[in-house]
Design a protein around this motif. Structure first.
Motif, PDB file in Angstrom:
ATOM      1  N   LYS A 255     -19.569  27.895   0.767  1.00  0.00           N
ATOM      2  CA  LYS A 255     -19.766  27.496  -0.632  1.00  0.00           C
ATOM      3  C   LYS A 255     -19.011  26.212  -0.959  1.00  0.00           C
ATOM      4  CE  LYS A 255     -20.893  31.903  -2.863  1.00  0.00           C
ATOM      5  NZ  LYS A 255     -22.130  31.424  -3.526  1.00  0.00           N
ATOM      6  N   LEU A 256     -17.760  26.123  -0.503  1.00  0.00           N
ATOM      7  CA  LEU A 256     -16.974  24.918  -0.798  1.00  0.00           C
ATOM      8  C   LEU A 256     -17.518  23.704  -0.047  1.00  0.00           C
ATOM      9  CD1 LEU A 256     -13.267  26.131  -0.997  1.00  0.00           C
ATOM     10  CD2 LEU A 256     -14.830  25.596  -2.862  1.00  0.00           C
ATOM     11  N   GLU A 257     -17.983  23.914   1.167  1.00  0.00           N
ATOM     12  CA  GLU A 257     -18.543  22.798   1.926  1.00  0.00           C
ATOM     13  C   GLU A 257     -19.847  22.309   1.299  1.00  0.00           C
ATOM     14  OE1 GLU A 257     -18.825  23.679   6.067  1.00  0.00           O
ATOM     15  OE2 GLU A 257     -16.649  23.760   6.343  1.00  0.00           O
ATOM     16  N   ALA A 258     -20.698  23.234   0.852  1.00  0.00           N
ATOM     17  CA  ALA A 258     -21.955  22.852   0.207  1.00  0.00           C
ATOM     18  C   ALA A 258     -21.685  22.113  -1.100  1.00  0.00           C
ATOM     19  CB  ALA A 258     -22.811  24.089  -0.058  1.00  0.00           C
ATOM     20  N   PHE A 259     -20.677  22.572  -1.848  1.00  0.00           N
ATOM     21  CA  PHE A 259     -20.320  21.904  -3.099  1.00  0.00           C
ATOM     22  C   PHE A 259     -19.802  20.502  -2.828  1.00  0.00           C
ATOM     23  CE2 PHE A 259     -17.004  20.828  -6.210  1.00  0.00           C
ATOM     24  CZ  PHE A 259     -17.776  20.799  -7.361  1.00  0.00           C
ATOM     25  N   THR A 260     -18.938  20.354  -1.838  1.00  0.00           N
ATOM     26  CA  THR A 260     -18.390  19.037  -1.486  1.00  0.00           C
ATOM     27  C   THR A 260     -19.503  18.074  -1.094  1.00  0.00           C
ATOM     28  OG1 THR A 260     -16.325  20.048  -0.730  1.00  0.00           O
ATOM     29  CG2 THR A 260     -16.808  17.837   0.067  1.00  0.00           C
ATOM     30  N   LYS A 261     -20.430  18.541  -0.286  1.00  0.00           N
ATOM     31  CA  LYS A 261     -21.548  17.702   0.148  1.00  0.00           C
ATOM     32  C   LYS A 261     -22.396  17.258  -1.049  1.00  0.00           C
ATOM     33  CE  LYS A 261     -25.392  17.666   3.471  1.00  0.00           C
ATOM     34  NZ  LYS A 261     -26.499  17.317   2.551  1.00  0.00           N
ATOM     35  N   ALA A 262     -22.660  18.187  -1.963  1.00  0.00           N
ATOM     36  CA  ALA A 262     -23.465  17.855  -3.148  1.00  0.00           C
ATOM     37  C   ALA A 262     -22.761  16.821  -4.022  1.00  0.00           C
ATOM     38  CB  ALA A 262     -23.755  19.118  -3.948  1.00  0.00           C
ATOM     39  N   MET A 263     -21.448  16.943  -4.177  1.00  0.00           N
ATOM     40  CA  MET A 263     -20.705  15.994  -5.001  1.00  0.00           C
ATOM     41  C   MET A 263     -20.674  14.614  -4.348  1.00  0.00           C
ATOM     42  SD  MET A 263     -19.811  17.470  -7.801  1.00  0.00           S
ATOM     43  CE  MET A 263     -21.484  18.086  -7.625  1.00  0.00           C
ATOM     44  N   LYS A 264     -20.532  14.578  -3.045  1.00  0.00           N
ATOM     45  CA  LYS A 264     -20.503  13.288  -2.347  1.00  0.00           C
ATOM     46  C   LYS A 264     -21.824  12.545  -2.503  1.00  0.00           C
ATOM     47  CE  LYS A 264     -19.580  11.063   2.056  1.00  0.00           C
ATOM     48  NZ  LYS A 264     -19.116  11.200   3.452  1.00  0.00           N
ATOM     49  N   GLU A 265     -22.917  13.304  -2.566  1.00  0.00           N
ATOM     50  CA  GLU A 265     -24.247  12.701  -2.584  1.00  0.00           C
ATOM     51  C   GLU A 265     -24.867  12.624  -3.980  1.00  0.00           C
ATOM     52  OE1 GLU A 265     -26.414  15.137   0.143  1.00  0.00           O
ATOM     53  OE2 GLU A 265     -25.329  14.401   1.913  1.00  0.00           O
ATOM     54  N   CYS A 266     -24.093  12.887  -5.035  1.00  0.00           N
ATOM     55  CA  CYS A 266     -24.661  12.995  -6.386  1.00  0.00           C
ATOM     56  C   CYS A 266     -24.946  11.643  -7.041  1.00  0.00           C
ATOM     57  CB  CYS A 266     -23.746  13.831  -7.283  1.00  0.00           C
ATOM     58  SG  CYS A 266     -22.233  12.993  -7.803  1.00  0.00           S
ATOM     59  N   GLY A 267     -24.478  10.555  -6.463  1.00  0.00           N
ATOM     60  CA  GLY A 267     -24.737   9.239  -7.031  1.00  0.00           C
ATOM     61  C   GLY A 267     -23.686   8.753  -8.007  1.00  0.00           C
ATOM     62  N   LYS A 268     -22.635   9.546  -8.217  1.00  0.00           N
ATOM     63  CA  LYS A 268     -21.525   9.138  -9.078  1.00  0.00           C
ATOM     64  C   LYS A 268     -20.238   9.124  -8.251  1.00  0.00           C
ATOM     65  CE  LYS A 268     -23.643  11.446 -13.106  1.00  0.00           C
ATOM     66  NZ  LYS A 268     -23.895  10.352 -14.071  1.00  0.00           N
ATOM     67  N   LEU A 269     -19.202   8.491  -8.798  1.00  0.00           N
ATOM     68  CA  LEU A 269     -17.887   8.610  -8.191  1.00  0.00           C
ATOM     69  C   LEU A 269     -17.321   9.970  -8.581  1.00  0.00           C
ATOM     70  CD1 LEU A 269     -15.321   7.592  -6.770  1.00  0.00           C
ATOM     71  CD2 LEU A 269     -14.646   6.538  -8.939  1.00  0.00           C
ATOM     72  N   VAL A 270     -16.955  10.773  -7.601  1.00  0.00           N
ATOM     73  CA  VAL A 270     -16.371  12.089  -7.848  1.00  0.00           C
ATOM     74  C   VAL A 270     -14.957  12.083  -7.287  1.00  0.00           C
ATOM     75  CG1 VAL A 270     -16.530  14.560  -7.427  1.00  0.00           C
ATOM     76  CG2 VAL A 270     -18.622  13.221  -7.787  1.00  0.00           C
ATOM     77  N   ILE A 271     -14.010  12.473  -8.120  1.00  0.00           N
ATOM     78  CA  ILE A 271     -12.604  12.513  -7.719  1.00  0.00           C
ATOM     79  C   ILE A 271     -12.127  13.959  -7.771  1.00  0.00           C
ATOM     80  CG2 ILE A 271     -10.264  11.716  -8.198  1.00  0.00           C
ATOM     81  CD1 ILE A 271     -11.492   9.253  -9.546  1.00  0.00           C
ATOM     82  N   PHE A 272     -11.674  14.473  -6.636  1.00  0.00           N
ATOM     83  CA  PHE A 272     -11.054  15.791  -6.572  1.00  0.00           C
ATOM     84  C   PHE A 272      -9.545  15.601  -6.699  1.00  0.00           C
ATOM     85  CE2 PHE A 272     -14.423  17.910  -3.581  1.00  0.00           C
ATOM     86  CZ  PHE A 272     -15.341  17.913  -4.619  1.00  0.00           C
ATOM     87  N   ILE A 273      -8.952  16.242  -7.698  1.00  0.00           N
ATOM     88  CA  ILE A 273      -7.492  16.295  -7.799  1.00  0.00           C
ATOM     89  C   ILE A 273      -7.029  17.576  -7.106  1.00  0.00           C
ATOM     90  CG2 ILE A 273      -5.509  16.379  -9.353  1.00  0.00           C
ATOM     91  CD1 ILE A 273      -7.011  13.767  -9.548  1.00  0.00           C
ATOM     92  N   ALA A 274      -5.980  17.479  -6.294  1.00  0.00           N
ATOM     93  CA  ALA A 274      -5.504  18.659  -5.558  1.00  0.00           C
ATOM     94  C   ALA A 274      -3.984  18.656  -5.484  1.00  0.00           C
ATOM     95  CB  ALA A 274      -6.091  18.677  -4.140  1.00  0.00           C
ATOM     96  N   HIS A 275      -3.419  19.850  -5.497  1.00  0.00           N
ATOM     97  CA  HIS A 275      -1.995  19.974  -5.225  1.00  0.00           C
ATOM     98  C   HIS A 275      -1.757  19.817  -3.727  1.00  0.00           C
ATOM     99  CE1 HIS A 275      -2.002  22.197  -9.191  1.00  0.00           C
ATOM    100  NE2 HIS A 275      -1.102  21.251  -9.359  1.00  0.00           N
ATOM    101  N   CYS A 276      -0.557  19.404  -3.393  1.00  0.00           N
ATOM    102  CA  CYS A 276      -0.233  19.079  -2.006  1.00  0.00           C
ATOM    103  C   CYS A 276       0.253  20.314  -1.253  1.00  0.00           C
ATOM    104  CB  CYS A 276       0.847  17.997  -1.964  1.00  0.00           C
ATOM    105  SG  CYS A 276       1.283  17.478  -0.293  1.00  0.00           S
ATOM    106  N   LYS A 277      -0.295  20.508  -0.073  1.00  0.00           N
ATOM    107  CA  LYS A 277       0.180  21.538   0.849  1.00  0.00           C
ATOM    108  C   LYS A 277       1.053  20.857   1.896  1.00  0.00           C
ATOM    109  CE  LYS A 277      -1.535  25.304   3.767  1.00  0.00           C
ATOM    110  NZ  LYS A 277      -2.767  25.972   4.266  1.00  0.00           N
ATOM    111  N   PRO A 278       2.324  21.262   2.030  1.00  0.00           N
ATOM    112  CA  PRO A 278       3.214  20.561   2.966  1.00  0.00           C
ATOM    113  C   PRO A 278       2.783  20.752   4.408  1.00  0.00           C
ATOM    114  CG  PRO A 278       4.254  22.555   2.126  1.00  0.00           C
ATOM    115  CD  PRO A 278       2.996  22.374   1.341  1.00  0.00           C
ATOM    116  N   PRO A 279       3.245  19.865   5.310  1.00  0.00           N
ATOM    117  CA  PRO A 279       2.883  20.004   6.725  1.00  0.00           C
ATOM    118  C   PRO A 279       3.480  21.271   7.332  1.00  0.00           C
ATOM    119  CG  PRO A 279       4.569  18.324   6.450  1.00  0.00           C
ATOM    120  CD  PRO A 279       4.125  18.708   5.079  1.00  0.00           C
TER     121      PRO A 279
END
Length: 227
Positions: A109-133
């Motif tokens: 589901k998350l991969e399909a959503f990411t792909k759709a957002m990348k290809e939607c024709g707009k600039l899409v910005i994902f904000i995310a909290h940082c996971k440490p190494p």
């Protein structure tokens, strides 16, 4: 295209993107946009998110869609999957419910959503909290710092992004500087396929912060013309 902005709480992630061209911010964390200016829509649940996102995608005046945060959306997706199987969370176990299948559906589901957002024709910005190494017993990095999302979906998001920037603060005299870096390394995934941003570190001003990012394109372009 798709851009990821990653950082710790209060590091300037949300503030950076509110003045992006034609931007709407879908604020998924309660109260997260209270002190920000710009076009901000508070989102209460997954159903409202789907409705507002659909309207934003259909609106030609909206050029940039910001999802703040993608971590929270991932939690909603996981919760939705769990509830359908009579669970309270993805980590619960129940006879007859395959845990591997749950996480497989979550990833899909998350991969399909990411792909759709990348290809939607707009600039899409994902904000995310940082996971440490993550490091092994010898101190060797096993997993570099990245997006605070469980499973393999986070790696897919990072691979699909045109750029991954990290926000952080530095103390300067009596004040605080907010910074955005696309400079990666062995400890983190930050970087950019966009030449003008790759390996760049940008100080983010209080006024028109996203303009500081866009200025990198004009400055580098002028320098290339001069050469």
């Amino acid at each position: 295209g798709l851009v990821l902005i990653v950082g710790h709480p209060k590091s300037g992630k949300s503030k950076l993107v509110t003045d992006a061209p034609g931007a709407i911010v879908l604020e998924l964390e309660r109260g997260g946009g209270d002190r920000l200016d710009g076009r901000i829509q508070d989102i209460l649940d997954k159903a409202q998110f789907n409705e507002v996102l659909g309207a934003a995608l259909a609106d030609p005046s909206i050029k940039t869609i910001v999802i703040d945060t993608i971590d929270e959306l991932a939690l909603w997706v996981g919760q939705e999957i769990a509830v359908k199987r009579g669970l309270t969370s993805m980590s619960d176990r129940k006879p007859g419910v395959d845990g591997f299948a749950l996480w497989g559906e979550f990833k899909d589901k998350l991969e399909a959503f990411t792909k759709a957002m990348k290809e939607c024709g707009k600039l899409v910005i994902f904000i995310a909290h940082c996971k440490p190494p993550e490091k092994d017993d010898q101190g060797k990095v096993v997993t570099p710092a990245g997006i605070n999302i469980s499973g393999k979906a986070s790696a897919y998001m990072a691979a699909q992004a045109e750029a991954i920037g990290y926000t952080y603060k530095t103390e300067m005299g009596s004040g605080t500087l907010y910074n955005l870096t696309f400079r990666g390394g062995p400890l983190a995934l930050w970087g950019s396929r966009i030449r003008e941003l790759n390996d760049q570190t940008i100080t983010i001003p209080d006024k028109d912060p996203f303009a500081a990012v866009l200025a990198k394109f004009g400055t580098n372009g002028d320098a290339q013309k001069a050469e």
